[in-house]
Design a protein around this motif. Structure first.
Motif, PDB file in Angstrom:
ATOM      1  N   PHE A 164     -14.294 -86.499 -19.862  1.00 17.92           N
ATOM      2  CA  PHE A 164     -14.159 -86.722 -18.419  1.00 17.92           C
ATOM      3  C   PHE A 164     -12.825 -86.163 -17.908  1.00 17.92           C
ATOM      4  O   PHE A 164     -12.760 -85.402 -16.943  1.00 17.92           O
ATOM      5  CB  PHE A 164     -14.247 -88.231 -18.166  1.00 17.92           C
ATOM      6  CG  PHE A 164     -13.960 -88.637 -16.760  1.00 17.92           C
ATOM      7  CD1 PHE A 164     -14.889 -88.394 -15.753  1.00 17.92           C
ATOM      8  CD2 PHE A 164     -12.769 -89.261 -16.424  1.00 17.92           C
ATOM      9  CE1 PHE A 164     -14.618 -88.767 -14.451  1.00 17.92           C
ATOM     10  CE2 PHE A 164     -12.501 -89.629 -15.115  1.00 17.92           C
ATOM     11  CZ  PHE A 164     -13.422 -89.380 -14.127  1.00 17.92           C
ATOM     12  N   ILE A 165     -11.763 -86.506 -18.640  1.00 17.69           N
ATOM     13  CA  ILE A 165     -10.437 -86.063 -18.202  1.00 17.69           C
ATOM     14  C   ILE A 165     -10.291 -84.549 -18.335  1.00 17.69           C
ATOM     15  O   ILE A 165      -9.747 -83.879 -17.455  1.00 17.69           O
ATOM     16  CB  ILE A 165      -9.341 -86.814 -18.992  1.00 17.69           C
ATOM     17  CG1 ILE A 165      -9.363 -88.280 -18.546  1.00 17.69           C
ATOM     18  CG2 ILE A 165      -7.966 -86.215 -18.753  1.00 17.69           C
ATOM     19  CD1 ILE A 165      -8.596 -89.191 -19.443  1.00 17.69           C
ATOM     20  N   TRP A 168     -12.031 -82.862 -15.579  1.00 16.58           N
ATOM     21  CA  TRP A 168     -11.218 -83.054 -14.366  1.00 16.58           C
ATOM     22  C   TRP A 168     -10.077 -82.020 -14.323  1.00 16.58           C
ATOM     23  O   TRP A 168      -9.865 -81.324 -13.334  1.00 16.58           O
ATOM     24  CB  TRP A 168     -10.644 -84.471 -14.378  1.00 16.58           C
ATOM     25  CG  TRP A 168     -10.142 -84.927 -13.037  1.00 16.58           C
ATOM     26  CD1 TRP A 168      -9.176 -84.363 -12.296  1.00 16.58           C
ATOM     27  CD2 TRP A 168     -10.612 -86.055 -12.303  1.00 16.58           C
ATOM     28  NE1 TRP A 168      -8.983 -85.048 -11.141  1.00 16.58           N
ATOM     29  CE2 TRP A 168      -9.867 -86.112 -11.104  1.00 16.58           C
ATOM     30  CE3 TRP A 168     -11.578 -87.043 -12.531  1.00 16.58           C
ATOM     31  CZ2 TRP A 168     -10.062 -87.104 -10.152  1.00 16.58           C
ATOM     32  CZ3 TRP A 168     -11.752 -88.021 -11.575  1.00 16.58           C
ATOM     33  CH2 TRP A 168     -11.020 -88.049 -10.402  1.00 16.58           C
ATOM     34  N   TRP A 172      -9.225 -78.693 -11.835  1.00 18.36           N
ATOM     35  CA  TRP A 172      -7.912 -78.426 -11.235  1.00 18.36           C
ATOM     36  C   TRP A 172      -7.456 -77.014 -11.580  1.00 18.36           C
ATOM     37  O   TRP A 172      -7.078 -76.234 -10.694  1.00 18.36           O
ATOM     38  CB  TRP A 172      -6.873 -79.408 -11.797  1.00 18.36           C
ATOM     39  CG  TRP A 172      -6.877 -80.759 -11.164  1.00 18.36           C
ATOM     40  CD1 TRP A 172      -7.742 -81.219 -10.219  1.00 18.36           C
ATOM     41  CD2 TRP A 172      -5.970 -81.825 -11.462  1.00 18.36           C
ATOM     42  NE1 TRP A 172      -7.450 -82.515  -9.904  1.00 18.36           N
ATOM     43  CE2 TRP A 172      -6.359 -82.914 -10.645  1.00 18.36           C
ATOM     44  CE3 TRP A 172      -4.886 -81.972 -12.312  1.00 18.36           C
ATOM     45  CZ2 TRP A 172      -5.686 -84.135 -10.671  1.00 18.36           C
ATOM     46  CZ3 TRP A 172      -4.214 -83.173 -12.329  1.00 18.36           C
ATOM     47  CH2 TRP A 172      -4.611 -84.258 -11.520  1.00 18.36           C
TER      48      TRP A 172
ATOM     49  N   ILE B  18     -13.222 -93.785  -6.862  1.00 25.21           N
ATOM     50  CA  ILE B  18     -12.951 -93.343  -8.238  1.00 25.21           C
ATOM     51  C   ILE B  18     -11.666 -93.993  -8.746  1.00 25.21           C
ATOM     52  O   ILE B  18     -11.605 -94.508  -9.863  1.00 25.21           O
ATOM     53  CB  ILE B  18     -12.845 -91.801  -8.304  1.00 25.21           C
ATOM     54  CG1 ILE B  18     -14.195 -91.166  -7.999  1.00 25.21           C
ATOM     55  CG2 ILE B  18     -12.360 -91.345  -9.684  1.00 25.21           C
ATOM     56  CD1 ILE B  18     -14.172 -89.647  -7.892  1.00 25.21           C
ATOM     57  N   PHE B  45      -5.208 -91.549 -14.334  1.00 27.05           N
ATOM     58  CA  PHE B  45      -6.015 -90.727 -13.420  1.00 27.05           C
ATOM     59  C   PHE B  45      -6.454 -91.509 -12.186  1.00 27.05           C
ATOM     60  O   PHE B  45      -6.470 -91.003 -11.081  1.00 27.05           O
ATOM     61  CB  PHE B  45      -7.233 -90.164 -14.163  1.00 27.05           C
ATOM     62  CG  PHE B  45      -6.987 -88.784 -14.651  1.00 27.05           C
ATOM     63  CD1 PHE B  45      -7.533 -87.700 -13.974  1.00 27.05           C
ATOM     64  CD2 PHE B  45      -6.180 -88.561 -15.749  1.00 27.05           C
ATOM     65  CE1 PHE B  45      -7.272 -86.435 -14.417  1.00 27.05           C
ATOM     66  CE2 PHE B  45      -5.909 -87.299 -16.194  1.00 27.05           C
ATOM     67  CZ  PHE B  45      -6.463 -86.220 -15.529  1.00 27.05           C
ATOM     68  N   VAL B  48      -3.494 -91.683  -9.911  1.00 30.94           N
ATOM     69  CA  VAL B  48      -3.280 -90.389  -9.230  1.00 30.94           C
ATOM     70  C   VAL B  48      -4.252 -90.241  -8.064  1.00 30.94           C
ATOM     71  O   VAL B  48      -3.873 -89.897  -6.939  1.00 30.94           O
ATOM     72  CB  VAL B  48      -3.433 -89.219 -10.238  1.00 30.94           C
ATOM     73  CG1 VAL B  48      -3.501 -87.887  -9.502  1.00 30.94           C
ATOM     74  CG2 VAL B  48      -2.295 -89.227 -11.237  1.00 30.94           C
ATOM     75  N   ASN B  49      -5.527 -90.557  -8.303  1.00 32.24           N
ATOM     76  CA  ASN B  49      -6.535 -90.450  -7.256  1.00 32.24           C
ATOM     77  C   ASN B  49      -6.267 -91.407  -6.105  1.00 32.24           C
ATOM     78  O   ASN B  49      -6.378 -91.044  -4.941  1.00 32.24           O
ATOM     79  CB  ASN B  49      -7.913 -90.751  -7.840  1.00 32.24           C
ATOM     80  CG  ASN B  49      -8.596 -89.479  -8.277  1.00 32.24           C
ATOM     81  OD1 ASN B  49      -9.075 -88.735  -7.456  1.00 32.24           O
ATOM     82  ND2 ASN B  49      -8.574 -89.226  -9.572  1.00 32.24           N
TER      83      ASN B  49
END
Lengths: 637, 71
Positions: A164-165, A168, A172, B18, B45, B48-49
């Motif tokens: 998932f990361i 992501w 980016w 999220i 994460f 951050v979001n």
């Protein structure tokens, strides 16, 4: 698909692949590790069994009694007698034990570990010899087939989190990279545009014009078409820039661009050739000839231009060249159009189509320049001498040296032609150099034959800039031991007037040497008498245009008479050239003209002919001289 | 330096959702994910979001030249 989407998809694919490969590698490594752990466990179970043995009691009995107590799903023992090579009763049983026992009996190695698969079942085993005996205990373990699901139950969550990361981060990275790519490509496009376009009018620039002309030429060649390339010079631009400012000039250029675009629509290519020049390239159709294109383009400049509340008449000059009629390459076509434009400007007409005869830079001319250079270098030119009659003494007292060039292929090249080329290309210095050397040498030869002739050599305007000229002449005179008074240098009025200060200085130096100086073609230039008066000249040559017609034209006769009188008053001697009949000769004698030159006396001739003519015959009187000379001419002709 | 908004309301809503989810699994209910590192990563994460949604500007969008606020 946009670049951004492509990058995102490929980055996601890459992360998926990386995570998958990582999972497989992790799974394989985990299996290998667990196998190792299990085998160590099996080995340790064996050793644990051995530790319980009492060495004082019979071994086999002990083994057979202990083994069943220690057996479970994870440890299945077999007792193997290596000396009898058979499995002894008392051990446990699973599908693998017999296979393993056979394997061990066949091989002699006693301590082994390994795995084997029967059908879908995998067995791990460890075989260890019972200390101080012939027995081996083989411990087998049927591996749990749920290994993989167990593995994923452990690593599934961290793996999916990592996936998932990483997806992501991939997105980016893809976004950033897409932006970077876009910026680079935008910058490149802009640079490309700037390199090929004029930024003010947004028209293709000179480089781009050249390329598009080349492309169009290739298409036109293939389709057997003609191209008209036209250069348009906006005459008024400089004035507009100077009087109304550069902003107004820019507006004018912009308006011209708009009008040209409007006129041509999509039928031609417009370009900014630089400065105040535009270029237009049009395919020539049957109905659209160069003339109609010319008119169409010139019409653009008829309506008044409105610039910052000023109404301006803008005049343009056109230079036109046509492919394939005038050129075969883009560069040549553009060059021809420039020549045509130059001609139009020179003649002060609004347009001109390229004409070879007007081209001073044609290939033909270049070839001639090259040949002339060689001819001068190899001394292939000839020097002819035209006698001048000394009226008072009735004899040939001087000669004018005239260069002649007989081209190996083209034959006689008129002096006007090659001297002009020499002047334009800087060859004039070496040409004059050669003429001086030859003439002075010839003068010395004649002197040695007892004939004391003065030799006149023509100097060009460009020679007057030669700082070394006087020292060079002085050296030559010294070398051939010729008296300076026997060399006469003829300089045209016009040449003297191009740089009067310079001319005056040089003439002074030459005069100091003792060389005679003569003003050539007098009466045709714009010389100031006040200026001429200051020059250290010795004689004046009346231009032949006056002399030729003096017998018929009274005004020419008057000019000659006045000039002779003027020259005498200034203390100068007079040479009249272009004398072609006896009447003119008599008339000039009466006027007191000192020297006479022309076809009536003699044509220019090579030195040997002149020598032959002068040495045996001494001219007694006019009539006798005429007869002799006519005779010489007849012989030569 | 003022942060220039580049997130549309829908974008902000998605990010908040999220963000909260990831922070929940990362730091609040730790029973779902046993692996500490994975949990921490998710949690970060999420933060951050959530932060991006709070300031209504995504730094990555800003660098990539994306703007969902002004379409």
């Amino acid at each position: 698909m946009s670049l951004r989407l492509k990058l995102i998809l490929s980055f996601i694919t890459i992360s998926l692949m990386v995570v998958s490969i990582f999972s497989v590698v992790a799974y394989i490594s985990a299996r290998e590790y667990t196998q190792h752990v299990e085998q160590v466990r099996l080995h340790k179970s064996n050793e644990h069994l051995f530790a319980m043995l009492d060495t004082s009691l019979p071994l086999l009995d002990q083994l057979q009694s202990i083994v069943p107590h220690h057996e479970n799903r994870d440890n299945v023992f077999s007792i193997i007698d290596m000396s009898q090579k058979k499995i002894l009763p008392g051990g446990g049983f699973n599908l693998g034990t017999h296979l393993l026992a056979d394997l061990l009996i066949q091989s002699s190695n006693k301590t082994q570990q390994g795995n084997f698969t029967i059908g879908k079942q995998e067995y791990l085993w460890s075989a260890d010899p019972v200390p101080d005996s012939q027995y081996i205990i083989a411990n087998t373990y049927l591996r749990d087939s749920s290994d993989i699901s167990t593995f994923f139950s452990y690593v599934g969550t961290p793996l999916s989190t990592t996936l998932f990361i990483s997806i992501w981060i991939s997105v980016w990275a893809a976004l950033l990279l897409a932006r970077l790519f876009r910026q680079i490509s935008e910058k490149n496009t802009l640079l490309e545009y700037q390199a090929s376009h004029d930024l003010l009018t947004r028209l293709p620039n000179r480089g781009a014009i050249g390329r598009s002309v080349q492309q169009e030429m290739e298409t036109a060649k293939a389709c057997n078409e003609e191209l008209v390339f036209c250069l348009i010079d906006i005459d008024a631009l400089k004035e507009v820039n100077d009087s109304l400012g550069h902003k107004s000039g820019d507006i004018l250029l912009d308006q011209v661009t708009q009008r040209l675009k409007h006129t041509l629509q999509d039928s031609g290519h417009i370009g900014r050739f630089g400065g105040n020049k535009f270029s237009v390239m049009i395919k020539r159709s049957k109905t659209d000839n160069a003339e109609s294109i010319r008119c169409k383009l010139l019409e653009n400049f008829e309506p008044i231009y409105e610039i910052n509340n000023h109404s301006l008449h803008v005049h343009a000059t056109l230079g036109i060249a046509i492919f394939p009629e005038h050129a075969n390459s883009a560069q040549e076509l553009i060059q021809k159009a420039e020549t045509a434009l130059h001609t139009a400007k020179k003649l002060a007409i609004d347009s001109s189509v390229y004409d070879t005869s007007q081209d001073s830079n044609s290939a033909e001319r270049l070839r001639l320049t090259h040949d002339l250079r060689n001819a001068i270098h190899n001394e292939e030119l000839q020097l002819h001498y035209q006698p001048q009659l000394d009226v008072r003494r009735n004899e040939i007292g001087s000669v004018e040296a005239l260069a002649r060039w007989i081209h190996p292929q083209q034959g006689f090249i008129p002096p006007d032609t090659f001297i002009k080329i020499a002047e334009q290309t800087g060859l004039i210095q070496s040409l004059t150099d050669w003429v001086l050397r030859t003439a002075i040498k010839q003068c010395a030869e004649w002197r040695d034959m007892g004939k004391y002739l003065t030799v006149s050599v023509n100097l060009s305007a460009r020679n007057l800039h030669d700082e070394t000229l006087s020292s060079q002449i002085s050296n030559l005179l010294h070398y051939w031991d010729v008296s300076p008074g026997k060399l006469c240098l003829e300089i045209t009025e016009t040449a003297m007037m191009t740089n009067p200060a310079h001319a005056k200085k040089l003439l002074k130096e030459l005069d100091d040497l003792g060389v005679r100086l003569s003003i050539d073609d007098f009466g045709t230039g714009y010389s100031s008498l006040g200026y001429l008066k200051q020059l250290p000249v010795d004689e004046l040559k009346i231009d032949k245009s006056f002399v030729l017609n003096m017998a018929k034209d009274e005004s020419d006769a008057s000019i000659v008479r006045a000039t002779v009188s003027l020259a005498h008053d200034l203390g100068l001697e007079v040479v009249a050239e272009g004398v072609e009949d006896q009447i003119s000769q008599d008339e000039l004698s009466r006027m007191g003209c000192e020297y006479i030159q022309g076809y009536h006396i003699a044509r220019p001739m090579p030195h040997d002919e002149l020598t032959a003519m002068l040495i045996p015959t001494r001219i007694k009187n006019n009539t006798q001289a005429d007869e002799t000379l006519v005779g010489v001419q007849a012989n030569r002709l | 330096m003022a942060i220039k908004r580049n997130l549309h309301n829908i974008d902000i809503a998605i990010r908040i959702l999220i963000g909260i989810t990831l922070i929940y699994f990362g730091f609040v209910d730790t029973s779902y994910i046993s692996n500490d590192m994975a949990r921490w990563l998710l949690g970060v994460f999420g933060i951050v979001n959530f932060f991006a949604a709070a300031v209504r500007s995504c730094p990555i969008y800003a660098l990539a030249g994306i703007n969902t606020y002004q379409k």
